[in-house]
Design a protein around this motif. Structure first.
Motif, PDB file in Angstrom:
ATOM      1  N   HIS A 100      15.660 -62.455  27.463  1.00 56.68           N
ATOM      2  CA  HIS A 100      15.737 -62.217  25.923  1.00 56.68           C
ATOM      3  C   HIS A 100      16.989 -62.379  25.486  1.00 56.68           C
ATOM      4  N   ASP A 101      17.415 -63.236  24.401  1.00 58.52           N
ATOM      5  CA  ASP A 101      18.799 -63.541  23.953  1.00 58.52           C
ATOM      6  C   ASP A 101      19.239 -62.358  23.163  1.00 58.52           C
ATOM      7  N   LEU A 102      20.457 -61.893  23.369  1.00 61.47           N
ATOM      8  CA  LEU A 102      20.915 -60.968  22.464  1.00 61.47           C
ATOM      9  C   LEU A 102      21.029 -61.078  21.089  1.00 61.47           C
ATOM     10  N   GLY A 103      21.139 -62.345  20.549  1.00 61.44           N
ATOM     11  CA  GLY A 103      21.320 -62.499  19.044  1.00 61.44           C
ATOM     12  C   GLY A 103      20.010 -61.809  18.369  1.00 61.44           C
ATOM     13  N   SER A 104      18.943 -62.294  18.969  1.00 62.79           N
ATOM     14  CA  SER A 104      17.818 -61.755  18.233  1.00 62.79           C
ATOM     15  C   SER A 104      17.236 -60.187  18.364  1.00 62.79           C
ATOM     16  N   PHE A 105      17.889 -59.796  19.416  1.00 60.92           N
ATOM     17  CA  PHE A 105      17.670 -58.528  19.819  1.00 60.92           C
ATOM     18  C   PHE A 105      18.486 -57.684  18.694  1.00 60.92           C
ATOM     19  N   ARG A 106      19.664 -57.925  18.591  1.00 60.52           N
ATOM     20  CA  ARG A 106      20.633 -57.177  17.683  1.00 60.52           C
ATOM     21  C   ARG A 106      20.066 -57.453  16.282  1.00 60.52           C
ATOM     22  N   LYS A 107      19.613 -58.551  16.043  1.00 60.89           N
ATOM     23  CA  LYS A 107      19.103 -58.824  14.534  1.00 60.89           C
ATOM     24  C   LYS A 107      17.919 -57.804  14.153  1.00 60.89           C
ATOM     25  N   VAL A 108      16.931 -57.741  15.265  1.00 63.25           N
ATOM     26  CA  VAL A 108      16.038 -56.799  15.079  1.00 63.25           C
ATOM     27  C   VAL A 108      16.464 -55.239  14.903  1.00 63.25           C
ATOM     28  N   ILE A 109      17.433 -54.794  15.877  1.00 58.60           N
ATOM     29  CA  ILE A 109      17.975 -53.553  15.695  1.00 58.60           C
ATOM     30  C   ILE A 109      18.687 -53.322  14.367  1.00 58.60           C
ATOM     31  N   ASP A 110      19.511 -54.327  13.930  1.00 57.21           N
ATOM     32  CA  ASP A 110      20.180 -54.212  12.599  1.00 57.21           C
ATOM     33  C   ASP A 110      19.278 -54.314  11.514  1.00 57.21           C
ATOM     34  N   LEU A 111      18.070 -54.932  11.394  1.00 56.67           N
ATOM     35  CA  LEU A 111      17.105 -54.971  10.321  1.00 56.67           C
ATOM     36  C   LEU A 111      16.380 -53.546  10.070  1.00 56.67           C
ATOM     37  N   LEU A 113      16.702 -50.341  12.480  1.00 55.08           N
ATOM     38  CA  LEU A 113      17.336 -49.012  12.906  1.00 55.08           C
ATOM     39  C   LEU A 113      18.801 -49.025  12.174  1.00 55.08           C
ATOM     40  N   VAL A 114      19.822 -49.920  12.168  1.00 56.69           N
ATOM     41  CA  VAL A 114      21.012 -49.684  11.683  1.00 56.69           C
ATOM     42  C   VAL A 114      20.912 -49.801  10.102  1.00 56.69           C
ATOM     43  N   VAL A 156       9.908 -55.398  22.761  1.00 57.05           N
ATOM     44  CA  VAL A 156      11.053 -54.593  23.284  1.00 57.05           C
ATOM     45  C   VAL A 156      12.020 -54.189  22.318  1.00 57.05           C
ATOM     46  N   ALA A 157      12.471 -55.306  21.444  1.00 57.90           N
ATOM     47  CA  ALA A 157      13.453 -54.990  20.355  1.00 57.90           C
ATOM     48  C   ALA A 157      13.039 -54.170  19.349  1.00 57.90           C
ATOM     49  N   TYR A 158      11.617 -54.553  18.846  1.00 51.97           N
ATOM     50  CA  TYR A 158      10.897 -53.647  17.740  1.00 51.97           C
ATOM     51  C   TYR A 158      10.927 -52.169  18.333  1.00 51.97           C
ATOM     52  N   SER A 159      10.449 -52.217  19.250  1.00 50.98           N
ATOM     53  CA  SER A 159      10.074 -50.943  19.823  1.00 50.98           C
ATOM     54  C   SER A 159      11.320 -49.950  19.936  1.00 50.98           C
ATOM     55  N   ALA A 160      12.426 -50.619  20.451  1.00 52.48           N
ATOM     56  CA  ALA A 160      13.832 -49.833  20.503  1.00 52.48           C
ATOM     57  C   ALA A 160      14.007 -49.187  19.182  1.00 52.48           C
TER      58      ALA A 160
END
Length: 252
Positions: A100-111, A113-114, A156-160
């Motif tokens: 899983h690329d970190l870029g899209s993971f971070r994007k979902v977390i930012d959108l 959670l952050v 995984v990103a969305y659930s986190a």
């Protein structure tokens, strides 16, 4: 908190669960500011419900801070905040094309959670100056998901992100208790919003087969009903409330 006469913001209020919440708050006597993308239907909706519209990009955190401040200035105060904006992507931790690329993971977390935390910290600040009503100054309602508890393959990103929103509810409720501000997260299952609202009965059936009852997608107005119940009941605080017809997501 009595909704009549209160000032509310709905982040993501131009569609889906946010729109239903904005309409319900306005019908209950609140003045509502809809915060959503510039290209959304937010302005027309705000005019229809007697509220105001403020464009926002929730992932531009400084711009979002300014947008919220402008909305609160126009409202004159802030007592209620409902936060529904968010989204996700489907990628496995390790897929056919690699990790899983970190870029899209971070994007979902930012959108999800952050941006939610950024809105919450600022909403709480604006609420903290209110005169208390029965010792209460404000209510914050966030949107988690049942994916926070049993996320499916590829989430995984969305659930986190949604698990973070659920976990923040108790901590923020404890943080903000001395100011008389409550925080509750709503964790919906599959709701008829966005692309899913166009699904046929045949497409929906397998998606809700494991729901206890009713075996259908949730309706945006059902989210809004729970949001208003949370606002109305001062004993609802510091938790994530599942809104899921007894559904438990299978692995896929």
């Amino acid at each position: 908190m009595n909704i009549t006469g209160k000032k509310a913001v709905v982040v993501g209020g131009a569609s889906g669960m946010g729109l239903a919440s904005a309409e319900a708050l306005a019908a209950g006597g609140a003045t509502v500011a809809i915060l959503d993308r510039e290209a959304s239907e937010g302005k027309a909706i705000a005019e229809r419900i007697g509220g105001i519209f403020q464009p926002i990009d929730i992932t531009d955190f400084e711009e979002a801070e300014a947008a919220l401040a402008t909305a609160v200035e126009q409202l004159g105060a802030l007592h209620i905040a409902v936060n529904t904006a968010g989204g996700g992507t489907v990628k496995r931790t390790l897929g056919r094309n690699g990790p899983h690329d970190l870029g899209s993971f971070r994007k979902v977390i930012d959108l999800n959670l952050v941006s939610t935390f950024n809105m919450n910290r600022l909403q709480a600040f604006h609420m903290s100056g209110n005169e208390p009503e029965d010792e209460e100054r404000g209510v914050i309602v966030n949107t988690s998901s049942i994916a926070a508890f049993e996320g499916q393959i590829g989430q995984v990103a969305y659930s986190a992100a949604k698990a973070g929103i659920a976990a923040m509810a108790l901590v923020m409720a404890r943080d903000l208790g001395p100011q008389g501000i409550r925080v509750v997260a709503i964790a919906p299952s599959l709701f008829a919003t966005g692309a899913t609202s166009k699904f046929t009965d045949q497409q929906v059936a397998p998606l809700v087969a494991d729901a206890a009852f009713p075996k259908r997608m949730g309706r945006p107005e059902e989210y809004a009903k729970l949001a208003l119940a949370v606002i109305d009941n001062p004993m609802l605080n510091g938790q994530a409330l599942r809104l899921d017809a007894g559904q438990r997501f299978a692995p896929r």
